[in-house]
Each structure stands twice: as C-alpha cells, then as structure tokens.
Design an enzyme around this catalytic site. Structure first.
Site, PDB file in Angstrom:
ATOM      1  N   CYS A   1       0.720  -0.897  -0.091  1.00  8.71           N
ATOM      2  CA  CYS A   1       0.247  -0.449   0.179  1.00  8.71           C
ATOM      3  C   CYS A   1       0.588   1.457   0.007  1.00  8.71           C
ATOM      4  O   CYS A   1       1.820   0.691   0.772  1.00  8.71           O
ATOM      5  CB  CYS A   1      -0.646   0.192   1.207  1.00  8.71           C
ATOM      6  SG  CYS A   1      -2.267  -1.339   1.469  1.00  8.71           S
TER       7      CYS A   1
ATOM      8  N   ARG B   1       3.367  -0.322  -4.809  1.00  9.81           N
ATOM      9  CA  ARG B   1       3.067  -0.351  -3.859  1.00  9.81           C
ATOM     10  C   ARG B   1       2.041  -1.653  -3.697  1.00  9.81           C
ATOM     11  O   ARG B   1       1.589  -2.638  -2.348  1.00  9.81           O
ATOM     12  CB  ARG B   1       3.327   0.090  -2.983  1.00  9.81           C
ATOM     13  CG  ARG B   1       4.517   0.966  -2.678  1.00  9.81           C
ATOM     14  CD  ARG B   1       4.711   2.353  -1.407  1.00  9.81           C
ATOM     15  NE  ARG B   1       4.661   1.715  -0.324  1.00  9.81           N
ATOM     16  CZ  ARG B   1       5.346   1.102   0.039  1.00  9.81           C
ATOM     17  NH1 ARG B   1       6.727   1.011  -0.219  1.00  9.81           N
ATOM     18  NH2 ARG B   1       5.610   0.474   1.532  1.00  9.81           N
TER      19      ARG B   1
ATOM     20  N   TRP C   1      -3.045  -2.558  -1.478  1.00  8.73           N
ATOM     21  CA  TRP C   1      -3.031  -3.710  -1.723  1.00  8.73           C
ATOM     22  C   TRP C   1      -3.218  -5.197  -0.429  1.00  8.73           C
ATOM     23  O   TRP C   1      -3.396  -4.817   0.468  1.00  8.73           O
ATOM     24  CB  TRP C   1      -1.973  -4.515  -1.821  1.00  8.73           C
ATOM     25  CG  TRP C   1      -1.252  -5.703  -2.001  1.00  8.73           C
ATOM     26  CD1 TRP C   1      -0.809  -5.552  -3.584  1.00  8.73           C
ATOM     27  CD2 TRP C   1      -0.614  -6.728  -1.510  1.00  8.73           C
ATOM     28  NE1 TRP C   1      -0.441  -7.461  -3.479  1.00  8.73           N
ATOM     29  CE2 TRP C   1      -0.460  -7.997  -2.384  1.00  8.73           C
ATOM     30  CE3 TRP C   1      -1.194  -7.133  -0.022  1.00  8.73           C
ATOM     31  CZ2 TRP C   1      -0.061  -9.059  -1.468  1.00  8.73           C
ATOM     32  CZ3 TRP C   1      -0.053  -8.266   0.553  1.00  8.73           C
ATOM     33  CH2 TRP C   1      -0.247  -8.781  -0.684  1.00  8.73           C
TER      34      TRP C   1
ATOM     35  N   ASN D   1      -1.556   1.905   5.656  1.00  3.00           N
ATOM     36  CA  ASN D   1      -0.123   0.829   5.537  1.00  3.00           C
ATOM     37  C   ASN D   1      -0.142   0.391   6.367  1.00  3.00           C
ATOM     38  O   ASN D   1       1.001   0.462   7.643  1.00  3.00           O
ATOM     39  CB  ASN D   1       0.353   1.519   4.593  1.00  3.00           C
ATOM     40  CG  ASN D   1       2.491   0.617   4.168  1.00  3.00           C
ATOM     41  OD1 ASN D   1       1.883  -0.505   3.734  1.00  3.00           O
ATOM     42  ND2 ASN D   1       2.869   0.929   4.056  1.00  3.00           N
ATOM     43  N   GLY D   2      -0.148  -0.921   6.526  1.00  5.47           N
ATOM     44  CA  GLY D   2       0.232  -2.002   7.683  1.00  5.47           C
ATOM     45  C   GLY D   2      -1.237  -2.884   7.800  1.00  5.47           C
ATOM     46  O   GLY D   2      -2.197  -3.280   6.979  1.00  5.47           O
TER      47      GLY D   2
ATOM     48  N   GLU E   1      16.240 -17.313 -10.514  1.00  8.96           N
ATOM     49  CA  GLU E   1      16.085 -15.826 -10.774  1.00  8.96           C
ATOM     50  C   GLU E   1      15.197 -15.431 -12.658  1.00  8.96           C
ATOM     51  O   GLU E   1      13.974 -15.258 -12.731  1.00  8.96           O
ATOM     52  CB  GLU E   1      16.809 -14.479 -10.936  1.00  8.96           C
ATOM     53  CG  GLU E   1      17.098 -13.722 -11.256  1.00  8.96           C
ATOM     54  CD  GLU E   1      15.761 -12.747 -10.350  1.00  8.96           C
ATOM     55  OE1 GLU E   1      15.439 -13.719  -9.062  1.00  8.96           O
ATOM     56  OE2 GLU E   1      15.750 -11.531 -10.942  1.00  8.96           O
TER      57      GLU E   1
ATOM     58  N   LYS F   1      11.151 -14.233 -12.844  1.00 14.29           N
ATOM     59  CA  LYS F   1      10.974 -13.479 -14.116  1.00 14.29           C
ATOM     60  C   LYS F   1       9.874 -14.030 -14.677  1.00 14.29           C
ATOM     61  O   LYS F   1       8.843 -13.211 -14.758  1.00 14.29           O
ATOM     62  CB  LYS F   1      12.021 -12.994 -14.409  1.00 14.29           C
ATOM     63  CG  LYS F   1      13.241 -12.159 -13.790  1.00 14.29           C
ATOM     64  CD  LYS F   1      13.217 -11.028 -13.663  1.00 14.29           C
ATOM     65  CE  LYS F   1      12.615 -10.891 -11.967  1.00 14.29           C
ATOM     66  NZ  LYS F   1      13.183 -10.364 -10.708  1.00 14.29           N
TER      67      LYS F   1
ATOM     68  N   GLU G   1       6.575 -14.180 -12.721  1.00 13.38           N
ATOM     69  CA  GLU G   1       5.888 -12.607 -12.174  1.00 13.38           C
ATOM     70  C   GLU G   1       5.755 -12.548 -12.979  1.00 13.38           C
ATOM     71  O   GLU G   1       4.191 -11.566 -13.028  1.00 13.38           O
ATOM     72  CB  GLU G   1       7.139 -11.671 -12.075  1.00 13.38           C
ATOM     73  CG  GLU G   1       7.726 -12.364 -10.294  1.00 13.38           C
ATOM     74  CD  GLU G   1       8.739 -11.264  -9.681  1.00 13.38           C
ATOM     75  OE1 GLU G   1       8.598 -11.344  -9.038  1.00 13.38           O
ATOM     76  OE2 GLU G   1       9.728 -11.655 -10.524  1.00 13.38           O
TER      77      GLU G   1
ATOM     78  N   HIS H   1      15.832 -36.452 -11.040  1.00 10.37           N
ATOM     79  CA  HIS H   1      15.784 -37.023  -9.735  1.00 10.37           C
ATOM     80  C   HIS H   1      13.144 -36.044  -9.992  1.00 10.37           C
ATOM     81  O   HIS H   1      13.554 -36.104  -8.938  1.00 10.37           O
ATOM     82  CB  HIS H   1      15.569 -36.195  -9.001  1.00 10.37           C
ATOM     83  CG  HIS H   1      17.530 -36.397  -8.333  1.00 10.37           C
ATOM     84  ND1 HIS H   1      17.358 -38.126  -8.479  1.00 10.37           N
ATOM     85  CD2 HIS H   1      18.701 -36.633  -8.813  1.00 10.37           C
ATOM     86  CE1 HIS H   1      18.759 -38.375  -8.744  1.00 10.37           C
ATOM     87  NE2 HIS H   1      19.242 -37.029  -8.559  1.00 10.37           N
TER      88      HIS H   1
ATOM     89  N   LYS I   1       5.665  -4.567  -4.774  1.00  7.64           N
ATOM     90  CA  LYS I   1       6.954  -4.320  -4.863  1.00  7.64           C
ATOM     91  C   LYS I   1       7.271  -4.329  -3.822  1.00  7.64           C
ATOM     92  O   LYS I   1       8.864  -4.688  -3.534  1.00  7.64           O
ATOM     93  CB  LYS I   1       7.480  -2.651  -5.619  1.00  7.64           C
ATOM     94  CG  LYS I   1       9.151  -2.725  -5.551  1.00  7.64           C
ATOM     95  CD  LYS I   1       9.620  -2.346  -6.916  1.00  7.64           C
ATOM     96  CE  LYS I   1      11.104  -2.163  -7.433  1.00  7.64           C
ATOM     97  NZ  LYS I   1      11.357  -3.236  -7.976  1.00  7.64           N
TER      98      LYS I   1
HETATM   99  C1  G6P Z   1       8.530  -8.619  -3.466  1.00  6.24           C
HETATM  100  C2  G6P Z   1       9.244  -8.222  -4.988  1.00  6.24           C
HETATM  101  C3  G6P Z   1      10.219  -8.785  -5.355  1.00  6.24           C
HETATM  102  C4  G6P Z   1      11.225  -8.801  -4.348  1.00  6.24           C
HETATM  103  C5  G6P Z   1      10.961  -9.574  -2.979  1.00  6.24           C
HETATM  104  C6  G6P Z   1      12.246  -8.719  -2.346  1.00  6.24           C
HETATM  105  O1  G6P Z   1       7.946  -9.709  -3.959  1.00  6.24           O
HETATM  106  O2  G6P Z   1       7.546  -8.502  -5.739  1.00  6.24           O
HETATM  107  O3  G6P Z   1      10.635  -8.269  -6.827  1.00  6.24           O
HETATM  108  O4  G6P Z   1      12.329  -9.320  -5.128  1.00  6.24           O
HETATM  109  O5  G6P Z   1       9.122  -8.744  -2.558  1.00  6.24           O
HETATM  110  O6  G6P Z   1      11.865  -7.535  -2.328  1.00  6.24           O
HETATM  111  P1  G6P Z   1      12.699  -6.563  -1.609  1.00  6.24           P
HETATM  112  O7  G6P Z   1      12.653  -5.449  -1.773  1.00  6.24           O
HETATM  113  O8  G6P Z   1      13.282  -6.765  -0.070  1.00  6.24           O
HETATM  114  O9  G6P Z   1      14.042  -7.220  -2.253  1.00  6.24           O
END
Ligand code: G6P
Length: 612
Positions: free
Chosen positions: A2, A27, A74, A98-99, A485, A489, A492, A508, A607
């Site tokens: 948020c 956010r 969010w 937010n929280g 990773e 990506k 996501e 396996h 994010k």
């Molecule tokens: C969320 C984001 C990811 C990120 C993760 C950790 O899930 O969508 O892209 O890697 O948080 O975030 P940070 O700010 O702790 O790297």
C-alpha cells in the site's frame, strides 16, 4: 505494501497527491482513494482498480483542496471493493493506512458493543473510530491520535486528517515505512511511503522512526513520540535521486528501462569502492574493519524473492573467495526456526526496498541473538538500512517495475565487492587474484552493454515460445540461482508457470515434465560445469524438449543440439552470473509483452511487501 501520500500547504493538494500515488502504485494497485477539504467540507473520492480509474472519477468530481491524503491499496483485510478502499472516515476523522492492525477483531467488537457502525471490512477503519472516540472524549486531535494508537497492535504508516481541524495533517509510523518532507514554500509539508513519490517536490526528508508521529501545521512540523508525546529531534536528509530517474524516459515500461539501465547502475555501484590503483576494493563506508572481517566465523544471508537469489550467488562467492561458511535463508523461514546465531555471525540482509517485513523481522531476530548486521539495500534510509550496523547501498536508483532487475545485478556487485574485501582481510586470495577480479568488475558495464544488444534476438525467441504453458530453467553452480531468477521473472510478469532447477537434479523429477511442448532454458557458460551441463542438455533433447540455450558466443557444440542458441560475451567464471542474468530478464520481458500482461504491475504482486 500500500502506498500513502499526503500534502499540506498553499497549493492544491489533489494533483500533488495523485502524482505521488502514481509513483507508489508499485506498492499495490487494487483500489485507490483520496480525501481533501473543499471550502472546509470533507470530500472523498475512491475507486476500485488502478489509479487511472480514480483519475477518471476525479475528472468529474472536480476536487481541489489542501490538505489532501491519498492511498493506493494492496488488499489484506477485505476484498478490493470501493467501501474497503481508503481513506476511511468516521465522524470527520480521515485515515489512510499501510500495515495491519493485528488486534482489529477485538477492537472492532469493543467498538461495536459501544454502538459504532462500520462501513467497510477493513482493519483500517478501526483507527478512525478509535481516534474519533478519543476526540469526543475531550482530547485534542494529536492527543487523540496518540491515545488511539496506544490501543493498536501491529504495523502502521498512517496519514490522518480531521474535519474540525482542516489545517493539520498527522503522520504516524510503527513498522511500516513513512517519510515526512519539507516543501519549497513556507508551510508546505509532504508525507509518503517512499521517496520516489516526493522527488518532484522535495529533497529534504525526515525518516520517521517506529513509534513516532509528525504533526504538520502551516506554522511548522513537530515530530513526537507516540507513547509520551515528547518532541523528537530529527535529522533532515537530502535526497540525491533525480526526479527524471523515476520517469519512463521514452521506454514502454519501467522494467525495460531498468533492464537497460544496468550498465550505468553497475558503474554507480562500483563508484568509490575500488581503490585508485584499481587493484583493491575499498569498503570503509560500511563501518566494518578488516579486523571485524577476520573475526567473522559464519555468514547468514537473509532475503526474499529476487534478493534471495542474489544471496545464493553471494554464498558461492563468500565461501569460495573468502572461505567463510555461509548459509542463505528465506527470511520468512529463518525467523521462526530458532536459528543458531552468535556474536561471530555476520548476518547480511539483502533487500531492494529495505522494507520487506520478513527480512526486517529476520534481521531483528539475528540482532537479538548478538549477530552483527550488514545490509545491502537500494532505498536510502529504509528500515532495514537503519537497523543495521553497516549498509552497503546498491546505488541502482529508484526501481519502479515490480519485477526486480537492476536491483538484482547491483546486489550481486555488492556481494562480490564484499567477498573480495573479506578475502583480502582474511588473506584467502592473493593480491593478483583480487586485482584480476576487480579488473573484471570494472569491465562489467561494457559487457552488460553488449549483452543488451541481444534484445532483438530475445524478442524473436519470446515471440516463438510465448504460448507455452510451462518453462523449465536449468543451470549449475554459480548460475543455478540465475536459473531460479530467470524462472521467477518469467512467472512474475508473463504468468507462465516456470521452474528453475539445478541441471544435475533434473533427473530426480522435472525430467518427467519434458515433452515437445516444454521450452527448456539451459545456461551453458564456459566454466567447470560445461561438459556436465551439455550432458543434461542432451538429456532434454533426447526427450524432445525444446532447448533455448545461453552459452559463450561462438560455441558450436551447444548449437548442434539446441532449438535456439544465444551467444553471450562472457565475463569469466565468477562474473558470468551477471551477464547471464540480463538475457533472461529480456526473455521474460518480451514474453510478457507478447502475452499482453501488465509488465510493470503484474497481478497480485507488490514491489514492497511490508506485511508478513
Ligand atoms: C516482492 C517483489 C520482488 C522482490 C521481493 C523482495 O516480492 O515483488 O521483486 O524481490 O519482494 O523485495 P526486497 O525489497 O526485500 O528486495
């Protein structure tokens, strides 16, 4: 998650808040709302969906005023509906939050028993009721906020207005990020969850700490402790990020811009951290000495998501270069398993945002057990950065796309710098070996430029395979986390199911998935695993899998077996994870574009995850 933004001052706060919310939309983006006072009367506009829906509504509502507070949501408690969108109001008390209010069920029960009626399913609405009740009991506005918040358990960053005091804006923080800022004009104040929201307006910010609140009025801003109301002296920080950095700058998406910014971002990460002789690393800024590095007997890395993948590569470097036993933990797991930590443990928290709730809680757990804390963060002044004994900032600039790109590569650079510095202190590498890795790092931006030239090739591959329903990513050693990773990506942003696997482990389990419909991305760098990965690649081909291989430019053997080959100008075994990351980002990006998904704000993600 948020985002909240607030403005108090002489100009119309509505466009300021909307502009700020746009920068914070990463956010959370399931609903949004804004409140202001028009000729002393409270006016609120809320909408389900992205911010543009709220913008459309605002065009008709003709809202203008100050102060103004806004929110992009969010959802945690209550579905994303208009009644659940913030701001929430009760008896003239307006709240954006937010929280999470952890004791909201008992508080709501208590308030309902006293005759309060609620118009939403949210935990946030409780806060406006609690404050209103305190005001009605005779307290002034700030005192009522303090009294109400003393009842709240959980995390909050709040923006609060009160209809009877339309010249006051209150911000309060506990566990969720919040910055307050001074505007250019006298009597102008801002608040926001994160700095990018304010870059166009202010450079002088105050990072509120937990249990603090700021009371902004035209004659000044006072920061006080929530519990006892005592004034707190706060340092004013000057922000160096440029507002242009938070714009798309001609790119179709932030993610693409951020992918292309990587050569510059990596240069910025290296700036000032390599000695003048270009043979050594200099990390005095982190506040740990070589003596400290010699005392460390174990490293524990904590992170979530993409940052966790960086940690996996970091483990490899710290163990092979500095010879320090290193564990990497997913922060949400670490905090609940009573980990073995002592004073000689160095805990490294990696977080782009510096606000991820699980990473922060893990850090606190480690700190409580006596570990020294070093964090690798991108956002200056973030909670994780401030609670650490030392910080290595990635200096990647604001990252807006929800899927992390340049934050990841710059985290890797920080981890390698750290491993080299520790290796120097512990004499586990010779000066020559260190100098050669430093030279490699300095050459890296150029190699990243080269790898970006592969974008059209990756666009073509993405076009060919974007209808696949699953993907498998394989690699070994240092590049195994890069396979993870790459898969992350892709899932996501394109919503294609993708798994990353150590190539040797494929037999396996995932081998059962292979058929002619499954694209299998295989990373085959020229390193000690080359022959073994080539064997794994052939195992895929033997089962009709469609191999998309990434290997050293000019390699013929890999091409012989693969449906697609992408040739990479390599950076050497230790640095290859960086150059192999970029084409996987591009593959995910173009696949998402062909699928027509929302690249910068993929569904259900946020994010900065400030809830558990
Ligand atoms: C969320 C984001 C990811 C990120 C993760 C950790 O899930 O969508 O892209 O890697 O948080 O975030 P940070 O700010 O702790 O790297």
């Amino acid at each position: 998650m948020c985002g909240i933004v607030g403005y108090l001052g002489p100009r119309d706060g509505v466009p300021v808040v909307m502009d700020g919310l746009q920068k914070l939309e990463y956010r959370g983006y399931d609903s949004a709302g804004i409140a202001t006072f028009v000729d002393g009367e409270l006016a609120i506009c809320r909408s389900v969906g992205k911010l543009r829906e709220l913008q459309k509504k605002l065009l008709q509502a003709d809202l203008a005023g100050s102060p103004a507070i806004g929110h992009t949501r969010w959802a945690t408690h209550g579905r994303p509906t208009e009644p659940n969108a913030h701001p929430h109001v009760y008896h003239g008390v307006v709240v954006v939050h937010n929280g999470i209010v952890e004791n909201y069920i008992s508080l709501r029960g208590e308030l309902e028993a006293a005759g309060h009626h609620f118009s939403s399913e949210t935990d946030t609405e409780i806060i406006s009721h609690l404050i209103a009740r305190e005001i009605e009991g005779g307290r002034d506005f700030p005192a009522a906020v303090r009294a109400a918040l003393s009842r709240v358990r959980g995390a909050f960053a709040l923006g609060i207005l009160y209809e009877q005091e339309p010249q006051t804006m209150i911000a309060a923080r506990k566990g969720s990020p919040l910055v307050a800022a001074y505007g250019e004009q006298q009597g102008e104040y801002y608040l926001a969850s994160d700095i990018p929201a304010l870059l166009a307006y202010s450079r002088e910010v105050i990072f509120l700490d937990d249990d603090e609140m700021a009371v902004c009025r035209p004659d000044g801003m006072v920061v006080m402790n929530i519990a006892d109301g005592r004034e707190c002296r706060k340092e004013i920080h000057r922000v160096t990020w440029d507002p242009i950095m938070a714009e798309k700058g001609g790119y179709k998406h932030f993610m693409l811009k951020e992918i292309f910014e990587q050569p510059q971002a990596v240069s910025n990460t290296l700036l000032g951290r390599v000695a003048e002789n270009r043979r050594q690393v200099e990390l005095h800024e982190v506040g740990f000495s070589h003596d400290d590095w010699r005392r460390v007997n174990r490293v524990v890395i904590l992170a979530c998501g993409t940052s966790w993948h960086a940690g996996l590569v970091g483990k490899f470097w710290l163990e092979s270069l500095a010879r320090i036993p290193t564990e990497v933990d997913i922060a949400s797991e670490f905090r609940y398993r009573d980990p073995l930590i002592d004073e000689q443990t160095l805990l490294i928290a990696i977080s782009q945002s510096g606000e991820t709730a699980d990473t922060l809680a893990g850090l606190q757990e480690g700190k409580g057990k006596g570990a020294k804390i070093l964090s690798i963060c991108n956002v200056m002044g973030s909670s994780i950065a401030r609670q650490s004994d030392g910080v290595l900032y990635t200096h990647a600039g604001p990252e807006i796309g929800v899927a992390s790109t340049k934050a990841f590569t710059t985290q890797l650079v920080c981890l390698l710098l750290l491993a080299l510095d520790m290796a120097a202190a512990r004499q586990t590498m010779t000066e020559e070996e260190i100098a050669s890795q430093v030279a490699g790092l300095l050459h890296l931006p150029l190699l990243l430029e080269k790898v970006l030239e592969l974008a059209p090739r990756l666009e073509k591959i993405a076009r060919r395979y974007h209808r696949a329903s699953d993907y498998l990513y394989l690699a070994r050693g240092l590049n195994y986390p890069i396979a993870l990773e790459g898969a992350l990506k892709l899932k996501e942003i394109s919503y294609i199911h993708a798994e990353g696997y150590p190539a040797g482990e494929m037999k396996h389990g995932p081998i059962a998935l292979i058929d002619e419909h499954l694209p299998v991305v295989v990373l085959v760098p020229h390193d000690r695993h080359y022959e073994k990965v080539l064997n794994n690649l052939q195992e895929v081909v033997a089962r009709d899998g469609r191999v998309i291989a990434f290997t050293a430019a000019g390699d013929r053997k890999v091409a012989e077996f693969s449906a697609e080959v992408v040739g990479i100008e390599e950076a050497g075994e230790l640095l290859n994870p960086l150059v192999y990351t970029v084409p996987l980002q591009l593959l995910a990006y173009y696949t998402a574009v062909f699928k027509g998904t929302d690249v910068d704000q993929p569904r259900n993600l946020a994010k900065s995850v400030t809830v558990e």
